[in-house]
Design a protein around this motif. Structure first.
Motif, short mmCIF file in Angstrom:
data_model
loop_
_atom_site.label_atom_id
_atom_site.label_comp_id
_atom_site.label_asym_id
_atom_site.label_seq_id
_atom_site.Cartn_x
_atom_site.Cartn_y
_atom_site.Cartn_z
N SER A 136 -2.86 -1.21 -0.89
CA SER A 136 -2.69 0.18 -1.38
C SER A 136 -2.02 0.20 -2.76
O SER A 136 -2.41 0.97 -3.63
CB SER A 136 -1.84 0.99 -0.41
N TYR A 186 -7.17 9.31 -10.35
CA TYR A 186 -7.02 9.72 -8.95
C TYR A 186 -7.51 11.16 -8.72
O TYR A 186 -8.25 11.43 -7.79
CB TYR A 186 -5.55 9.57 -8.51
N PHE A 210 6.98 11.93 0.88
CA PHE A 210 6.75 10.49 0.99
C PHE A 210 5.29 10.17 0.66
O PHE A 210 4.38 10.66 1.32
CB PHE A 210 7.10 10.01 2.41
N GLY A 211 5.08 9.31 -0.36
CA GLY A 211 3.72 9.03 -0.84
C GLY A 211 3.24 10.22 -1.67
O GLY A 211 2.14 10.72 -1.49
N CYS A 212 4.10 10.62 -2.61
CA CYS A 212 3.87 11.88 -3.36
C CYS A 212 2.65 11.81 -4.26
O CYS A 212 2.14 12.84 -4.70
CB CYS A 212 5.10 12.24 -4.17
N GLY A 213 2.17 10.60 -4.58
CA GLY A 213 1.02 10.49 -5.47
C GLY A 213 1.29 11.14 -6.80
O GLY A 213 2.37 10.96 -7.40
N CYS A 241 0.95 16.62 -6.12
CA CYS A 241 0.26 17.89 -5.83
C CYS A 241 1.12 18.80 -4.95
O CYS A 241 0.88 20.01 -4.89
CB CYS A 241 -1.12 17.67 -5.23
N LEU A 273 4.74 4.22 -3.32
CA LEU A 273 4.54 2.79 -3.47
C LEU A 273 4.12 2.42 -4.90
O LEU A 273 4.39 1.32 -5.38
CB LEU A 273 3.40 2.44 -2.51
N MET A 286 1.51 6.26 -10.14
CA MET A 286 1.37 7.57 -9.50
C MET A 286 2.68 8.35 -9.65
O MET A 286 2.69 9.54 -9.97
CB MET A 286 1.01 7.43 -8.02
N LEU A 309 10.37 3.56 -4.59
CA LEU A 309 10.50 3.28 -3.15
C LEU A 309 11.78 2.48 -2.83
O LEU A 309 12.47 2.77 -1.86
CB LEU A 309 9.26 2.50 -2.70
N CYS A 315 1.50 13.52 2.84
CA CYS A 315 0.17 14.14 2.78
C CYS A 315 -0.88 13.07 2.40
O CYS A 315 -0.83 12.52 1.30
CB CYS A 315 0.23 15.26 1.73
N PHE A 316 -1.80 12.79 3.31
CA PHE A 316 -2.85 11.78 3.09
C PHE A 316 -2.25 10.41 2.73
O PHE A 316 -2.67 9.78 1.76
CB PHE A 316 -3.84 12.24 2.02
N VAL A 317 -1.27 9.96 3.52
CA VAL A 317 -0.61 8.68 3.24
C VAL A 317 -0.64 7.73 4.45
O VAL A 317 -0.90 6.53 4.29
CB VAL A 317 0.88 8.91 2.84
N VAL A 350 1.86 2.58 6.70
CA VAL A 350 3.28 2.63 6.31
C VAL A 350 4.06 1.74 7.27
O VAL A 350 3.98 1.93 8.50
CB VAL A 350 3.81 4.09 6.36
N PRO A 351 4.80 0.74 6.75
CA PRO A 351 5.52 -0.17 7.64
C PRO A 351 6.51 0.58 8.54
O PRO A 351 7.09 1.60 8.13
CB PRO A 351 6.27 -1.10 6.67
C1 LIG Z 1 -4.28 9.60 -1.15
S1 LIG Z 1 -2.81 9.49 -2.05
C2 LIG Z 1 -2.03 11.05 -1.62
C3 LIG Z 1 -1.05 11.48 -2.67
C4 LIG Z 1 -0.49 12.87 -2.47
N1 LIG Z 1 0.37 12.92 -1.31
C5 LIG Z 1 -1.64 13.84 -2.37
O1 LIG Z 1 -1.85 14.41 -1.28
O2 LIG Z 1 -2.34 14.00 -3.37
C6 LIG Z 1 -1.83 8.34 -1.13
C7 LIG Z 1 -0.53 8.00 -1.82
O3 LIG Z 1 0.28 7.31 -0.89
C8 LIG Z 1 0.89 6.22 -1.53
N2 LIG Z 1 1.15 5.20 -0.50
C9 LIG Z 1 0.26 4.51 0.23
N3 LIG Z 1 0.88 3.71 1.10
C10 LIG Z 1 2.21 3.92 0.91
C11 LIG Z 1 3.38 3.36 1.51
N4 LIG Z 1 3.32 2.43 2.46
N5 LIG Z 1 4.59 3.78 1.05
C12 LIG Z 1 4.68 4.72 0.08
N6 LIG Z 1 3.60 5.27 -0.53
C13 LIG Z 1 2.38 4.88 -0.11
C14 LIG Z 1 -0.13 5.76 -2.55
O4 LIG Z 1 0.46 4.99 -3.57
C15 LIG Z 1 -0.70 7.09 -3.02
O5 LIG Z 1 -0.01 7.61 -4.11
#
Ligand SMILES: C[S@@+](CC[C@H](N)C(=O)[O-])C[C@H]1O[C@@H](n2cnc3c(N)ncnc32)[C@H](O)[C@@H]1O
Length: 290
Positions: A101, A112, A148-151, A154, A176, A180, A194, A211-213, A218-219
Motif C-alpha cells: 500500500s 489519486y 486514519f488513512g486520511c489520503g 477529502c 501510511l 498523500m 504515522l 474511510c476506504f482504508v 491495517v496491522p
Molecule cells: C483509498 S485511500 C482513501 C483516502 C481517504 N480516506 C479517502 O477516502 O479519500 C486509502 C488511504 O489509506 C492509506 N493507508 C493504507 N493502508 C494504511 C495503513 N495500514 N495505515 C495508514 N494508512 C493506510 C493509504 O496510504 C491511502 O492514503
C-alpha cells in the motif's frame, strides 16, 4: 521501465492494468487472473525495506486463457489468485499489505483524485463523520477526531458539508504515505506522520474515522492504537470495502480485544452494488465486562 512509467503507459493503453505483488512469479500470478504480463519492474517500498514487483498486464486472448486454465488445473492447487482490483485498474493482494500500500499510494498520490471516484469517498466520509459525531461523547473545547488513512484529505470537505468549520471539531489526519499526507496538509487538514501518531497519548480523541482504508490491511497493533487513543465511550466509524464475512469477523475480534464493541453494521448506500459495510465500534467505559 520504472514503475511510474509503467503506470503512465497503463493510463495511455486502455485495456491494461497494473499488478502489485511481493512475489516475483508475476507471469504466473497474472495468468491466474486472466492476464499476461507486458513488462515489470522490481522496486523498493518506502516502508519495511522490502521489494515489490510492479507489473503491467493486458487481458489474455481466449485461446491463451484456455491453455492457462488447463495448465493450472494440471498444476499445483497452491496457485490460486488472491488479488483485489481497486481504483478500477490496480490489482493488489487481497489479504492487504502495508508494504505494498505504501508503494502503491506513493506512486499514484498526484493522480489519486482522478483515479478514485472521489465524490464517493467524500460522501462516504460524510456518513462516517456524521455517525461518529452523533454517537461520541461531548467534551470541553473542540472535539478531536482522528482521520486514519486520511489520503488527500477529502474528510475536510465532508466536515464542512456537515456544518463544522474546524473550531468545534478538530480533524487530525495520519497516513501510511507521506505524499498523500502532504496533499491533505495543503487542503488544510492537520496531519501527523504515522510514526508520530503512534506516540499520541491515550484518550485523546472522542472519535476516529477511517474511510476506504481497512481493506488495504491495517496491522492489529495500529487498530489497537486507534482504540487506545479513544476516550471511554469514543466511536470508531469505518467502512470495510470489498471485504467478506470472514474479514469482518477477524476485524471485530481484533477490535474487541482492544475494548471496542461493534454497535452498527450496515451496507453503505454510496456503493450499493459492492460489499461495503459501515461499521461503528464503541469503546467500553472500563467498568463494563466483555
Ligand atoms: C483509498 S485511500 C482513501 C483516502 C481517504 N480516506 C479517502 O477516502 O479519500 C486509502 C488511504 O489509506 C492509506 N493507508 C493504507 N493502508 C494504511 C495503513 N495500514 N495505515 C495508514 N494508512 C493506510 C493509504 O496510504 C491511502 O492514503
Amino acid at each position: 521501465m520504472r514503475p511510474d512509467e509503467l503506470i503512465g503507459r497503463m493510463l495511455r493503453e486502455e485495456d491494461t492494468v497494473i499488478l502489485f505483488d511481493r512475489r516475483n512469479d508475476v507471469e504466473q500470478q497474472a495468468r491466474l487472473i486472466g492476464y499476461e504480463a507486458l513488462d515489470c519492474a522490481i522496486t523498493s517500498s518506502p516502508i519495511g525495506n522490502a521489494n515489490v514487483t510492479v507489473a503491467l498486464l493486458r487481458p489474455m486472448s481466449e485461446n491463451a486463457q484456455r491453455c492457462a486454465t488447463t495448465a493450472t488445473s494440471l498444476g499445483s492447487r497452491s496457485g490460486r489468485p488472491s488479488f483485489v482490483k481497486l481504483l478500477d485498474r490496480f490489482y493488489i493482494p487481497k489479504a492487504g499489505d502495508p508494504v505494498i500500500s505504501a508503494l502503491f499510494f506513493q506512486l499514484i498520490a498526484e493522480r489519486y483524485e482522478e483515479l478514485a471516484a472521489i465524490d464517493v469517498n467524500r460522501q462516504t466520509a460524510e456518513i462516517l463523520l456524521r455517525a461518529a459525531l452523533k454517537e461520541s461523547p461531548s467534551c470541553d473545547g473542540p472535539r478531536k477526531v482522528l482521520d486514519f488513512g486520511c489520503g488527500t484529505g477529502c474528510a475536510v470537505g465532508a466536515l464542512m458539508a456537515l456544518g463544522h468549520d474546524g473550531r468545534n471539531v478538530e480533524l487530525i489526519g495520519t497516513d501510511l504515505c507521506e505524499s498523500m499526507l502532504s496533499i491533505a496538509k495543503g487542503r488544510g487538514e492537520a496531519v501527523v506522520p504515522l510514526t508520530e501518531w503512534r506516540a499520541i497519548p491515550g484518550g485523546d480523541f472522542v472519535a476516529a474515522i477511517s474511510c476506504f482504508v481497512l481493506h488495504y490491511g491495517v496491522p492489529a497493533d495500529d487498530l489497537a492504537c486507534i482504540a487506545q487513543q479513544l476516550k471511554p465511550g469514543g466511536i470508531f466509524s469505518a467502512n470495510l470495502f470489498k471485504g467478506d464475512e470472514a474479514k469482518l469477523a477477524q476485524l471485530t475480534s481484533t477490535l474487541s480485544m482492544a475494548d471496542l464493541d461493534l454497535i452498527w453494521n450496515e451496507q453503505l448506500i454510496t456503493t450499493p452494488d459492492t460489499y461495503n459495510r459501515h461499521l461503528l465500534f464503541k469503546k467500553r467505559n472500563g467498568r463494563e465486562v466483555s
